[in-house]
Motif scaffolding. Structure first.
Motif, PDB file in Angstrom:
ATOM      1  N   LYS B 287      33.233  52.666  49.432  1.00 24.55           N
ATOM      2  CA  LYS B 287      32.625  51.499  48.806  1.00 24.55           C
ATOM      3  C   LYS B 287      32.705  51.562  47.276  1.00 24.55           C
ATOM      4  O   LYS B 287      33.244  50.657  46.637  1.00 24.55           O
ATOM      5  CB  LYS B 287      31.160  51.411  49.267  1.00 24.55           C
ATOM      6  N   ALA B 288      32.173  52.641  46.705  1.00 27.39           N
ATOM      7  CA  ALA B 288      32.119  52.745  45.252  1.00 27.39           C
ATOM      8  C   ALA B 288      33.528  52.767  44.655  1.00 27.39           C
ATOM      9  O   ALA B 288      33.790  52.125  43.626  1.00 27.39           O
ATOM     10  CB  ALA B 288      31.353  53.997  44.843  1.00 27.39           C
ATOM     11  N   VAL B 289      34.449  53.465  45.320  1.00 30.54           N
ATOM     12  CA  VAL B 289      35.817  53.549  44.822  1.00 30.54           C
ATOM     13  C   VAL B 289      36.425  52.152  44.737  1.00 30.54           C
ATOM     14  O   VAL B 289      36.985  51.746  43.713  1.00 30.54           O
ATOM     15  CB  VAL B 289      36.669  54.429  45.767  1.00 30.54           C
ATOM     16  N   THR B 290      36.269  51.401  45.824  1.00 33.75           N
ATOM     17  CA  THR B 290      36.846  50.047  45.862  1.00 33.75           C
ATOM     18  C   THR B 290      36.247  49.171  44.765  1.00 33.75           C
ATOM     19  O   THR B 290      36.962  48.468  44.051  1.00 33.75           O
ATOM     20  CB  THR B 290      36.568  49.397  47.234  1.00 33.75           C
ATOM     21  N   VAL B 291      34.915  49.238  44.649  1.00 36.01           N
ATOM     22  CA  VAL B 291      34.241  48.386  43.674  1.00 36.01           C
ATOM     23  C   VAL B 291      34.767  48.665  42.269  1.00 36.01           C
ATOM     24  O   VAL B 291      35.092  47.744  41.511  1.00 36.01           O
ATOM     25  CB  VAL B 291      32.713  48.622  43.733  1.00 36.01           C
ATOM     26  N   PHE B 292      34.912  49.936  41.924  1.00 37.51           N
ATOM     27  CA  PHE B 292      35.310  50.225  40.554  1.00 37.51           C
ATOM     28  C   PHE B 292      36.795  49.956  40.314  1.00 37.51           C
ATOM     29  O   PHE B 292      37.185  49.587  39.204  1.00 37.51           O
ATOM     30  CB  PHE B 292      34.878  51.630  40.143  1.00 37.51           C
ATOM     31  N   ILE B 293      37.603  50.101  41.350  1.00 31.58           N
ATOM     32  CA  ILE B 293      39.010  49.726  41.188  1.00 31.58           C
ATOM     33  C   ILE B 293      39.101  48.223  40.898  1.00 31.58           C
ATOM     34  O   ILE B 293      39.790  47.789  39.972  1.00 31.58           O
ATOM     35  CB  ILE B 293      39.839  50.081  42.446  1.00 31.58           C
ATOM     36  N   VAL B 294      38.346  47.441  41.651  1.00 35.27           N
ATOM     37  CA  VAL B 294      38.363  45.991  41.427  1.00 35.27           C
ATOM     38  C   VAL B 294      37.840  45.664  40.029  1.00 35.27           C
ATOM     39  O   VAL B 294      38.405  44.842  39.305  1.00 35.27           O
ATOM     40  CB  VAL B 294      37.546  45.257  42.517  1.00 35.27           C
ATOM     41  N   LEU B 295      36.776  46.360  39.616  1.00 37.52           N
ATOM     42  CA  LEU B 295      36.222  46.113  38.282  1.00 37.52           C
ATOM     43  C   LEU B 295      37.272  46.386  37.200  1.00 37.52           C
ATOM     44  O   LEU B 295      37.461  45.584  36.282  1.00 37.52           O
ATOM     45  CB  LEU B 295      34.984  46.996  38.053  1.00 37.52           C
ATOM     46  N   VAL B 296      37.956  47.517  37.329  1.00 38.99           N
ATOM     47  CA  VAL B 296      38.972  47.868  36.335  1.00 38.99           C
ATOM     48  C   VAL B 296      40.082  46.811  36.317  1.00 38.99           C
ATOM     49  O   VAL B 296      40.513  46.364  35.247  1.00 38.99           O
ATOM     50  CB  VAL B 296      39.545  49.276  36.632  1.00 38.99           C
ATOM     51  N   LEU B 297      40.503  46.387  37.508  1.00 39.37           N
ATOM     52  CA  LEU B 297      41.566  45.379  37.572  1.00 39.37           C
ATOM     53  C   LEU B 297      41.128  44.071  36.910  1.00 39.37           C
ATOM     54  O   LEU B 297      41.871  43.461  36.148  1.00 39.37           O
ATOM     55  CB  LEU B 297      41.975  45.120  39.031  1.00 39.37           C
ATOM     56  N   VAL B 298      39.901  43.653  37.204  1.00 43.65           N
ATOM     57  CA  VAL B 298      39.405  42.404  36.618  1.00 43.65           C
ATOM     58  C   VAL B 298      39.363  42.527  35.094  1.00 43.65           C
ATOM     59  O   VAL B 298      39.810  41.646  34.368  1.00 43.65           O
ATOM     60  CB  VAL B 298      38.002  42.061  37.171  1.00 43.65           C
ATOM     61  N   LEU B 299      38.870  43.672  34.613  1.00 44.63           N
ATOM     62  CA  LEU B 299      38.745  43.835  33.163  1.00 44.63           C
ATOM     63  C   LEU B 299      40.112  43.945  32.485  1.00 44.63           C
ATOM     64  O   LEU B 299      40.261  43.582  31.320  1.00 44.63           O
ATOM     65  CB  LEU B 299      37.893  45.058  32.833  1.00 44.63           C
ATOM     66  N   LEU B 300      41.125  44.427  33.242  1.00 41.33           N
ATOM     67  CA  LEU B 300      42.479  44.491  32.676  1.00 41.33           C
ATOM     68  C   LEU B 300      42.990  43.097  32.361  1.00 41.33           C
ATOM     69  O   LEU B 300      43.604  42.866  31.333  1.00 41.33           O
ATOM     70  CB  LEU B 300      43.422  45.153  33.679  1.00 41.33           C
ATOM     71  N   PHE B 301      42.716  42.166  33.268  1.00 40.63           N
ATOM     72  CA  PHE B 301      43.247  40.824  33.075  1.00 40.63           C
ATOM     73  C   PHE B 301      42.271  39.898  32.362  1.00 40.63           C
ATOM     74  O   PHE B 301      42.662  38.978  31.683  1.00 40.63           O
ATOM     75  CB  PHE B 301      43.681  40.232  34.425  1.00 40.63           C
ATOM     76  N   ARG B 302      40.988  40.144  32.550  1.00 39.43           N
ATOM     77  CA  ARG B 302      39.978  39.356  31.844  1.00 39.43           C
ATOM     78  C   ARG B 302      38.986  40.320  31.206  1.00 39.43           C
ATOM     79  O   ARG B 302      37.939  40.612  31.775  1.00 39.43           O
ATOM     80  CB  ARG B 302      39.257  38.415  32.818  1.00 39.43           C
ATOM     81  N   PRO B 303      39.315  40.806  29.997  1.00 37.86           N
ATOM     82  CA  PRO B 303      38.509  41.864  29.379  1.00 37.86           C
ATOM     83  C   PRO B 303      37.043  41.488  29.214  1.00 37.86           C
ATOM     84  O   PRO B 303      36.194  42.374  29.135  1.00 37.86           O
ATOM     85  CB  PRO B 303      39.170  42.056  28.018  1.00 37.86           C
ATOM     86  N   ASN B 304      36.711  40.211  29.160  1.00 38.95           N
ATOM     87  CA  ASN B 304      35.310  39.826  29.014  1.00 38.95           C
ATOM     88  C   ASN B 304      34.662  39.465  30.347  1.00 38.95           C
ATOM     89  O   ASN B 304      33.634  38.802  30.388  1.00 38.95           O
ATOM     90  CB  ASN B 304      35.163  38.651  28.042  1.00 38.95           C
ATOM     91  N   GLY B 305      35.269  39.885  31.439  1.00 41.73           N
ATOM     92  CA  GLY B 305      34.715  39.582  32.754  1.00 41.73           C
ATOM     93  C   GLY B 305      35.177  38.222  33.234  1.00 41.73           C
ATOM     94  O   GLY B 305      35.864  37.482  32.516  1.00 41.73           O
ATOM     95  N   LEU B 306      34.774  37.889  34.470  1.00 43.93           N
ATOM     96  CA  LEU B 306      35.265  36.658  35.087  1.00 43.93           C
ATOM     97  C   LEU B 306      34.938  35.420  34.277  1.00 43.93           C
ATOM     98  O   LEU B 306      35.742  34.509  34.145  1.00 43.93           O
ATOM     99  CB  LEU B 306      34.666  36.523  36.496  1.00 43.93           C
TER     100      LEU B 306
END
Lengths: 382, 316
Positions: B287-306
Motif C-alpha cells: 500500500k505505502a509503496v504504491t501510494v508514494f510511487i504515485v505521489l512522486v509521479l504526480v509531482l514529476l508532472f505537476r510539481p504543485n500537485g493536482l
C-alpha cells in the motif's frame, strides 16, 4: 583535541576505573543481594502481556523472600515495549548492570533478537516465558540464535503453527482459510508454520498488514471475495482487536483464530462482543488450571488474578531463584545452573533445557476461546 | 490478482471514499495553515489525535458505552453522535489555536525565520503526543460501538454500511460549508487576501493575527470532525494514531496541491481510493509503496500537485 577536554576525559576515565574496581571488589566480598531482571512490554500496545508476566515473577520473588534467604533478590523492570527498536536501546543498560545475574524474558521474539548481541557479550543468562520464534534456538540461524545465554519454557512456533491451523478449522465443514500476518518477526515465523499445516486446497488467500494499520477494508473485501470462513491472524492482540471488530462490522461470521500473540485478556476487553468465540492458542496453561491453590495464593498476594504466561514466568523465575538459593550469584554460575537444571514446573511437567535452550521433551499447545468476555481454556490441542 | 478488484469493486470504492473523506478533513488542517502562512503545521497530527480521544471520552465516560454494551438507537444515538462530533471539533480547534499561540505567534512577532516555527511546531507536536502517552500509559483505547454498523442494502453487490454513509454525507456537508465560508464570508475573503499577499492585506486593514488564529481554528474544526468519523468507523485510538493518519493526510494535501482547499478534497479521495485498491490488488504490504510511487509521479508532472498551490486559486 583541545587540552582541557583531554584533561577532563582523563579524569573521567580514571574515576570510572577506580569506581568500577571498588564496586567489583565489593560485589566479590560478600554477596548479600542480587537482581533478576524482567524484560518485556510494560508500556505500549502490548503492555498487558508484560504486566501479567512480571506479576508472576514478582510473586515468585515474594515467595522466595518470605523464606528469609541469605541472598536477597530484587527485581529490575526492563520495558522494551515488545518493540525490537526499543529493546536495542534498553538491553545495553541491562547487560551493563552487573548486579543483574539473570533475566526472565525477553517476552517477545523480535525484541529478543534485538537484545541478544548485548546479552551474549555480557554472558547474561535469559529464560523467556513466551518468545516462541523457532530461529531463536536454531544454531544454524546465525542472525537470531540465542545460545548459549537464551533459554525458553514454552514450545516453539514449530508446534504452535500446526496446532493453530488445526484448531482453527476444527468442526468447520469445507474450511476456506485466509491467513494474515503483521510483518513482525514473530508473526511471519508463526505464519510460515501455520501455512505448512493448512492444506493447499483449503487456503484461499493471504495478506500481510503492517502493525500500525487502521483500515482493513481492502483485506475485508478479499476475505469476502474468497468466501473465506476461517481467518487466522498471527500478530498481536492490539491489532487483532481492531481487525476482528472490522471483520464482524463488515458482516463476517466465520471463525477468527490467533496465536499466543492474540491470547490475552485485553484482546477480549478491546474487541468486546466481537471477540466472542475467537479461537486462540498458546504453549501455556492458565495458573488457575495448573494449580488452583497457587492461583488463590497469587490472587491474595498480588491483588489480581494471574494472566497469560503466568505459569511459564513463575517457572522461569523459580529456576533462577533456586540457583540463587544454591549459591549461584554470578552470571557464569547461574548460566551453568540453568544448563544443568532438572526440575518440575507448576503444571507438573519436568523442565530441563537442551543445548540450544529449548525445553527438552515434548511441549504442548493449548486451545482457548473467548466466552462472556473472558479467556477460557479448552485444553490441549491434539 | 485483479479478480478481487473486479468482484468487490464497489465495496472497495465505497470504503475507499469513506476513508478518503476522513483524509480530506485532516488534510484541510494542513492546507488551511499552509495557504495562509506558507508553513506546514506539523502539530496537526496531534490535533487529530486529541480529537479522537474527545469522542472516546463522550461515549465511554459520559454515556458509559463500553465494548460490551448494546449500541444506541433513536434520539439517544443522534444525541451521542452529535455531542461527540461537537466535542471532537471543539477539542481539536482549541488545541489548534493553542498551537498557534505557543508555537507560531510569538516567533512570528519576533520576526524569526520560517524554519524556527517549523521546529517549534514539531516540538509542540511531540509534547502533545507525549502528554497523551503518559495519560493513557501508551495503551490502545477502544471505543464502544455506539452506532450499530447496520447495512442499508446493497448496490452493485456492495454492502452499503451506515457508518460509511454517515462519514461520506456528513463530511461532504462540512466540506461544502467550509468552501462556501472561504469563498463568500468576509473572514473568508480576508483569509484569501492574506494568502495572496500578506503585506498588501495588512495595508488594507486586515487584522493579520485574527486571520491566522481563525485559520488555525477552522483547520482544527475540520481535523476534529475527522477524528469523530475515525472513531465512529474504527472504534479505537492510541496516542500515536496521529502519526499514521497525519502522514497520510499530509500526503493527500500535497497530492492535491497543498494550500488549495479543493486540492485537499481531490487528494484525500484519490489517496483513500488508491490505498484501498492497492491493498486489495497487490496486498496490504504494498500500500505505502504504491501510494508514494504515485505521489512522486504526480509531482514529476505537476510539481504543485493536482490542483496547484494556494487558497486564492479557489476563488470564483
Amino acid at each position: 583535541m583541545n587540552k582541557k577536554i583531554q584533561k577532563a576525559l582523563a579524569v573521567a576515565a580514571a574515576a570510572t576505573l577506580t569506581l568500577g574496581v571498588v564496586s567489583v571488589s565489593q560485589a566479590q566480598a560478600a554477596v548479600k543481594s542480587v537482581s533478576i531482571a524482567y524484560q518485556g512490554p510494560l508500556s505500549g500496545g502490548e503492555a498487558q502481556t508484560g504486566i501479567d508476566e512480571q506479576n508472576a515473577v514478582k510473586f515468585a520473588i515474594k515467595q522466595y523472600m518470605a523464606t528469609n534467604p541469605a541472598v536477597k533478590v530484587t527485581l529490575v523492570s526492563v520495558d522494551d515495549q515488545g518493540d525490537p527498536s526499543v529493546a536495542g536501546t534498553v538491553a545495553p543498560g541491562t547487560a551493563a548492570n552487573k548486579n543483574i545475574i539473570a533475566v526472565v524474558g525477553p517476552a517477545y521474539s523480535g525484541a529478543t533478537i534485538a537484545s541478544l548481541p548485548y546479552y551474549k557479550a555480557g554472558r547474561l543468562p535469559l529464560i523467556s516465558p513466551s518468545a516462541t520464534r523457532v530461529s531463536l534456538t536454531n544454531p544454524k540461524d546465525k542472525a537470531s540464535f540465542g545460545g548459549p545465554v537464551f533459554h525458553r519454557i514454552p514450545s516453539t512456533d514449530a508446534k504452535q503453527g500446526p496446532a493453530l491451523a488445526k484448531y482453527a478449522v476444527q468442526g468447520v465443514s469445507n474450511p476456506k482459510v485466509f491467513v494474515i500476518d503483521d510483518q513482525s518477526s514473530y508473526s511471519t515465523g508463526l505464519r510460515d508454520y501455520v501455512l505448512k499445516q493448512v492444506a493447499k486446497s483449503t487456503l484461499v488467500g493471504k495478506d500481510s498488514i503492517p502493525n500500525d494499520a487502521t483500515d482493513f477494508s481492502a483485506t475485508l473485501s478479499k476475505i469476502k471475495s474468497t468466501d473465506a470462513n476461517v481467518v487466522i491472524y498471527t500478530g498481536y492482540f492490539s491489532q487483532a482487536s481492531k481487525l476482528i471488530k472490522q471483520l464482524r462490522g463488515a458482516g463476517y461470521d466465520g471463525v477468527f483464530a490467533g496465536g499466543d500473540g492474540v491470547l490475552n485478556q485485553e484482546f477480549a476487553d478491546l474487541a468486546g462482543k466481537d471477540a466472542e468465540g475467537a479461537r486462540l492458542t498458546g504453549g501455556t496453561i492458565p495458573l488457575a488450571d495448573a494449580d488452583p491453590a497457587l492461583e488463590a495464593k497469587f490472587k491474595a498476594s498480588m491483588g489480581v488474578a494471574s494472566g497469560v504466561y503466568a505459569v511459564e514466568s513463575y517457572d522461569a523465575a523459580n529456576i533462577i531463584l533456586s540457583g540463587i538459593a544454591a549459591g549461584k550469584t554470578t552470571r557464569s554460575g547461574m548460566l551453568n545452573w540453568i544448563k544443568g537444571y532438572n526440575g518440575t514446573g507448576v503444571a507438573g511437567n519436568s523442565i530441563s533445557f537442551d543445548r540450544n535452550g529449548d525445553t527438552a521433551g515434548a511441549g504442548f499447545i493449548n486451545g482457548f476461546t473467548i466466552k462472556d468476555g473472558k479467556v477460557v481454556s479448552k485444553g490441549q490441542i491434539k | 490478482m485483479f479478480s478481487v478488484l473486479i468482484d468487490e469493486f464497489w465495496s472497495l470504492t465505497i470504503s475507499g471514499i469513506a476513508l478518503g473523506f476522513i483524509y480530506v478533513l485532516i488534510s484541510l488542517g494542513y492546507t488551511m495553515v499552509y495557504g495562509v502562512l506558507r508553513m506546514i503545521n506539523f502539530a496537526n497530527s496531534e490535533i487529530f489525535m486529541f480529537g479522537t480521544f474527545a469522542t472516546v471520552v463522550i461515549t465511554r465516560d459520559v454515556f458509559h458505552y463500553t465494548s460490551l454494551t448494546e449500541s444506541a438507537t433513536g434520539f439517544r444515538l443522534v444525541l451521542i453522535l452529535v455531542l461527540s462530533l461537537i466535542a471532537s471539533m471543539l477539542t481539536s480547534a482549541v488545541i489548534a489555536v493553542f498551537v498557534e499561540f505557543v508555537a507560531y505567534r510569538r516567533l512570528r512577532a519576533r520576526g524569526t525565520n520560517k524554519l524556527a516555527t517549523l521546529i517549534s511546531a514539531i516540538g509542540i507536536s511531540i509534547v502533545l503526543s507525549e502528554v497523551m502517552r503518559l495519560l493513557t500509559n501508551s495503551r490502545p483505547t477502544g471505543s464502544g460501538r455506539v452506532l450499530e454498523k447496520i447495512s442499508l442494502g446493497e448496490i452493485w453487490g456492495a454492502n452499503i454500511r451506515i457508518d460509511n454513509v454517515l462519514t461520506i454525507v456528513a463530511a461532504a456537508i462540512i466540506f461544502i460549508l467550509l468552501d462556501r465560508f472561504v469563498k463568500l464570508s468576509r473572514m473568508g475573503k480576508a483569509i484569501r487576501a492574506v494568502s495572496m499577499n500578506e503585506d498588501a492585506s495588512k495595508l488594507m486593514g486586515v487584522n493579520l493575527n485574527r486571520v491566522i488564529s481563525t485559520t488555525f481554528l477552522i483547520g482544527g474544526l475540520m481535523t476534529g470532525a475527522a477524528s469523530f468519523f475515525f472513531v465512529t468507523v474504527y472504534e479505537n485510538t492510541k496516542f500515536n494514531i496521529g502519526f499514521t493518519m497525519g502522514l497520510a493526510a499530509f500526503t493527500a494535501a500535497v497530492l492535491g496541491g497543498i494550500g488549495n482547499i479543493r486540492g485537499a478534497f481531490a487528494g484525500g479521495i484519490a489517496l483513500g481510493l488508491l490505498e484501498t485498491y492497492a491493498s486489495a490488488v497487490l496486498g496490504t504490504q504494498w500500500k505505502a509503496v504504491t501510494v508514494f510511487i504515485v505521489l512522486v509521479l504526480v509531482l514529476l508532472f505537476r510539481p504543485n500537485g493536482l490542483f496547484g498551490e494556494a487558497i486564492q486559486q479557489t476563488r470564483a
